[in-house]
Design a protein around this motif. Structure first.
Motif, PDB file in Angstrom:
ATOM      1  N   HIS A 100     -15.772  -3.422 -12.361  1.00  0.00           N
ATOM      2  CA  HIS A 100     -15.394  -1.872 -11.922  1.00  0.00           C
ATOM      3  C   HIS A 100     -15.779  -1.943 -10.272  1.00  0.00           C
ATOM      4  O   HIS A 100     -16.785  -1.149  -9.954  1.00  0.00           O
ATOM      5  CB  HIS A 100     -16.253  -0.763 -12.662  1.00  0.00           C
ATOM      6  CG  HIS A 100     -15.839  -0.676 -13.969  1.00  0.00           C
ATOM      7  ND1 HIS A 100     -16.512  -1.601 -15.022  1.00  0.00           N
ATOM      8  CD2 HIS A 100     -15.049   0.135 -14.629  1.00  0.00           C
ATOM      9  CE1 HIS A 100     -15.837  -1.153 -16.386  1.00  0.00           C
ATOM     10  NE2 HIS A 100     -14.980  -0.202 -16.094  1.00  0.00           N
ATOM     11  N   PRO A 101     -15.191  -2.651  -9.449  1.00  0.00           N
ATOM     12  CA  PRO A 101     -15.447  -2.770  -8.010  1.00  0.00           C
ATOM     13  C   PRO A 101     -14.935  -1.267  -7.300  1.00  0.00           C
ATOM     14  O   PRO A 101     -15.621  -1.099  -6.224  1.00  0.00           O
ATOM     15  CB  PRO A 101     -14.661  -3.995  -7.576  1.00  0.00           C
ATOM     16  CG  PRO A 101     -13.707  -4.107  -8.597  1.00  0.00           C
ATOM     17  CD  PRO A 101     -14.333  -3.733  -9.682  1.00  0.00           C
ATOM     18  N   HIS A 102     -13.977  -0.443  -7.983  1.00  0.00           N
ATOM     19  CA  HIS A 102     -13.641   0.764  -7.486  1.00  0.00           C
ATOM     20  C   HIS A 102     -14.832   1.700  -7.717  1.00  0.00           C
ATOM     21  O   HIS A 102     -14.721   2.767  -7.240  1.00  0.00           O
ATOM     22  CB  HIS A 102     -12.375   1.067  -8.222  1.00  0.00           C
ATOM     23  CG  HIS A 102     -12.350   1.192  -9.685  1.00  0.00           C
ATOM     24  ND1 HIS A 102     -12.505   0.000 -10.509  1.00  0.00           N
ATOM     25  CD2 HIS A 102     -12.736   2.050 -10.660  1.00  0.00           C
ATOM     26  CE1 HIS A 102     -12.569   0.246 -11.730  1.00  0.00           C
ATOM     27  NE2 HIS A 102     -12.677   1.589 -11.715  1.00  0.00           N
ATOM     28  N   ASP A 106     -16.459  -1.581  -2.929  1.00  0.00           N
ATOM     29  CA  ASP A 106     -15.722  -1.043  -1.961  1.00  0.00           C
ATOM     30  C   ASP A 106     -14.302  -0.916  -2.375  1.00  0.00           C
ATOM     31  O   ASP A 106     -13.443  -0.257  -1.607  1.00  0.00           O
ATOM     32  CB  ASP A 106     -15.967  -1.916  -0.760  1.00  0.00           C
ATOM     33  CG  ASP A 106     -17.466  -1.941  -0.321  1.00  0.00           C
ATOM     34  OD1 ASP A 106     -18.046  -1.029  -0.434  1.00  0.00           O
ATOM     35  OD2 ASP A 106     -17.924  -3.001   0.268  1.00  0.00           O
ATOM     36  N   GLU A 107     -13.726  -1.401  -3.508  1.00  0.00           N
ATOM     37  CA  GLU A 107     -12.338  -1.200  -3.711  1.00  0.00           C
ATOM     38  C   GLU A 107     -11.876   0.182  -3.959  1.00  0.00           C
ATOM     39  O   GLU A 107     -12.789   0.918  -4.636  1.00  0.00           O
ATOM     40  CB  GLU A 107     -12.054  -2.308  -4.893  1.00  0.00           C
ATOM     41  CG  GLU A 107     -11.935  -3.558  -4.406  1.00  0.00           C
ATOM     42  CD  GLU A 107     -11.521  -4.521  -5.420  1.00  0.00           C
ATOM     43  OE1 GLU A 107     -10.528  -4.262  -6.114  1.00  0.00           O
ATOM     44  OE2 GLU A 107     -11.790  -5.762  -5.326  1.00  0.00           O
ATOM     45  N   VAL A 108     -10.564   0.330  -4.118  1.00  0.00           N
ATOM     46  CA  VAL A 108     -10.168   1.556  -4.411  1.00  0.00           C
ATOM     47  C   VAL A 108      -9.057   1.285  -5.588  1.00  0.00           C
ATOM     48  O   VAL A 108      -8.181   0.627  -5.578  1.00  0.00           O
ATOM     49  CB  VAL A 108      -9.537   2.295  -3.241  1.00  0.00           C
ATOM     50  CG1 VAL A 108      -8.744   3.612  -3.394  1.00  0.00           C
ATOM     51  CG2 VAL A 108     -10.509   2.402  -2.100  1.00  0.00           C
ATOM     52  N   ALA A 109      -9.035   2.310  -6.622  1.00  0.00           N
ATOM     53  CA  ALA A 109      -8.090   2.557  -7.783  1.00  0.00           C
ATOM     54  C   ALA A 109      -7.634   3.892  -7.589  1.00  0.00           C
ATOM     55  O   ALA A 109      -8.272   4.788  -7.971  1.00  0.00           O
ATOM     56  CB  ALA A 109      -8.798   1.728  -8.908  1.00  0.00           C
ATOM     57  N   GLN A 114      -3.679   0.785 -12.291  1.00  0.00           N
ATOM     58  CA  GLN A 114      -4.343   0.070 -11.368  1.00  0.00           C
ATOM     59  C   GLN A 114      -5.613  -0.543 -11.668  1.00  0.00           C
ATOM     60  O   GLN A 114      -5.908  -1.561 -11.399  1.00  0.00           O
ATOM     61  CB  GLN A 114      -4.525   0.578  -9.801  1.00  0.00           C
ATOM     62  CG  GLN A 114      -4.796  -0.362  -8.704  1.00  0.00           C
ATOM     63  CD  GLN A 114      -4.880   0.156  -7.389  1.00  0.00           C
ATOM     64  OE1 GLN A 114      -4.496   1.420  -7.191  1.00  0.00           O
ATOM     65  NE2 GLN A 114      -5.672  -0.391  -6.520  1.00  0.00           N
ATOM     66  N   ASN A 118      -6.290  -4.586 -12.203  1.00  0.00           N
ATOM     67  CA  ASN A 118      -7.585  -5.154 -11.270  1.00  0.00           C
ATOM     68  C   ASN A 118      -8.566  -5.859 -12.297  1.00  0.00           C
ATOM     69  O   ASN A 118      -8.873  -7.054 -12.192  1.00  0.00           O
ATOM     70  CB  ASN A 118      -8.260  -3.907 -10.601  1.00  0.00           C
ATOM     71  CG  ASN A 118      -7.473  -3.583  -9.272  1.00  0.00           C
ATOM     72  OD1 ASN A 118      -6.631  -4.025  -8.918  1.00  0.00           O
ATOM     73  ND2 ASN A 118      -8.058  -2.370  -8.732  1.00  0.00           N
ATOM     74  N   ASN A 121      -6.870  -9.003 -13.221  1.00  0.00           N
ATOM     75  CA  ASN A 121      -6.991 -10.204 -12.241  1.00  0.00           C
ATOM     76  C   ASN A 121      -8.555 -10.409 -12.161  1.00  0.00           C
ATOM     77  O   ASN A 121      -8.728 -11.844 -11.677  1.00  0.00           O
ATOM     78  CB  ASN A 121      -6.722  -9.307 -10.927  1.00  0.00           C
ATOM     79  CG  ASN A 121      -5.130  -9.099 -10.804  1.00  0.00           C
ATOM     80  OD1 ASN A 121      -4.457  -9.604 -11.514  1.00  0.00           O
ATOM     81  ND2 ASN A 121      -4.702  -8.222  -9.939  1.00  0.00           N
TER      82      ASN A 121
END
Length: 260
Positions: A100-102, A106-109, A114, A118, A121
């Motif tokens: 859950h990097p979002h 720093d990632e955005v979903a 998406q 992610n 991936n």
């Protein structure tokens, strides 16, 4: 004998009880991962049944049974120096944070699609050789089919339009009819499987869960058939001696009762 114990709401107390049982109860001491693996599946399904029935008092109990198996398997593993319950807790936290990097990075979903893409991936980056890796072979076939379709769709392997899904279903239905006419059992089984797979895909495309839908239909069938049995019994008739017309009449009566 172990000291007298009373239930608490402390997780560590559950762990201690399981340790005591593994030491002092002949049945618990005898168990292995293999011997109780089916019990874990059974408990999970009992929890699902409680969810379907919206029986939250029962769900509370069934989740406790599932948790017991988590602790029990962890204790058995700890006794062979394989892993401990602390390892299990750490492992799931690490996975949730990493996938859950979002949320934790720093990632955005922008939406759930998406997030799902992610997720797949990230799993591939973890060393998975296929997007379909990780779907248990022991899952019921309907659930497994839907999970495979969902995972493929998450990476873009999906029909763009609903009309194409319907066309595929009609194609599989026609192929099934053709092999039935050939009286080839092996081909018929294969084409029937293809037809079922397409039906699961139709449901998935319209946000319907195949396993839940069939489970609900099974329940409906049981209720209506048992209504036939009870009605015939009230009439002092045996179901084996009743005509199809009689049973069909009672079936339609049961349908009307359900609709009302």
């Amino acid at each position: 004998m172990a000291e007298d114990r009373k239930p608490t709401r402390n997780f560590e107390d559950l762990v201690k009880i399981v340790k005591i049982l593994r030491n002092e109860c002949p049945w618990d001491r005898k168990q292995t991962h293999q011997s109780i693996k089916d019990n874990l599946i059974e408990e999970a399904y009992e929890a699902v049944e409680a969810i379907d029935e919206e029986d939250f008092e029962e769900l509370e109990k069934e989740l406790g049974d599932v948790l017991l198996h988590v602790v029990f398997h962890s204790r058995m593993a700890e006794q062979t120096n394989t892993f401990s319950i602390e390892n299990v807790i750490y492992s799931i936290q690490e996975k949730l944070i990493r996938r859950h990097p979002h949320v934790f990075g720093d990632e955005v979903a922008v939406d759930e699609d998406q997030v799902a893409e992610n997720w797949e991936n990230i799993k591939m980056d973890e060393g998975k050789e296929s997007v379909l890796d990780g779907i248990p072979k022991q899952l019921p076939a309907l659930i497994r089919a839907q999970r495979m379709q969902e995972k493929a769709a998450n990476v873009g392997f999906d029909w763009p339009e609903s009309s194409q899904v319907w066309e595929k279903l009609e194609e599989e239905l026609q192929e099934f009819k053709e092999v039935l006419a050939e009286e080839n059992h092996q081909k018929s089984r294969e084409e029937f499987g293809d037809l079922l797979f397409s039906l699961v895909n139709i449901g998935r495309f319209f946000d319907l869960n195949a396993e839940d839908s069939l489970r609900a239909t099974n329940k409906k069938f049981i209720n209506r058939f048992q209504y036939i049995e009870q009605t015939l019994q009230d009439e002092d008739k045996s179901i084996s001696e009743s005509s199809l017309e009689e049973m069909d009449k009672h079936w339609n009566d049961a349908k009307k009762l359900n609709e009302g």
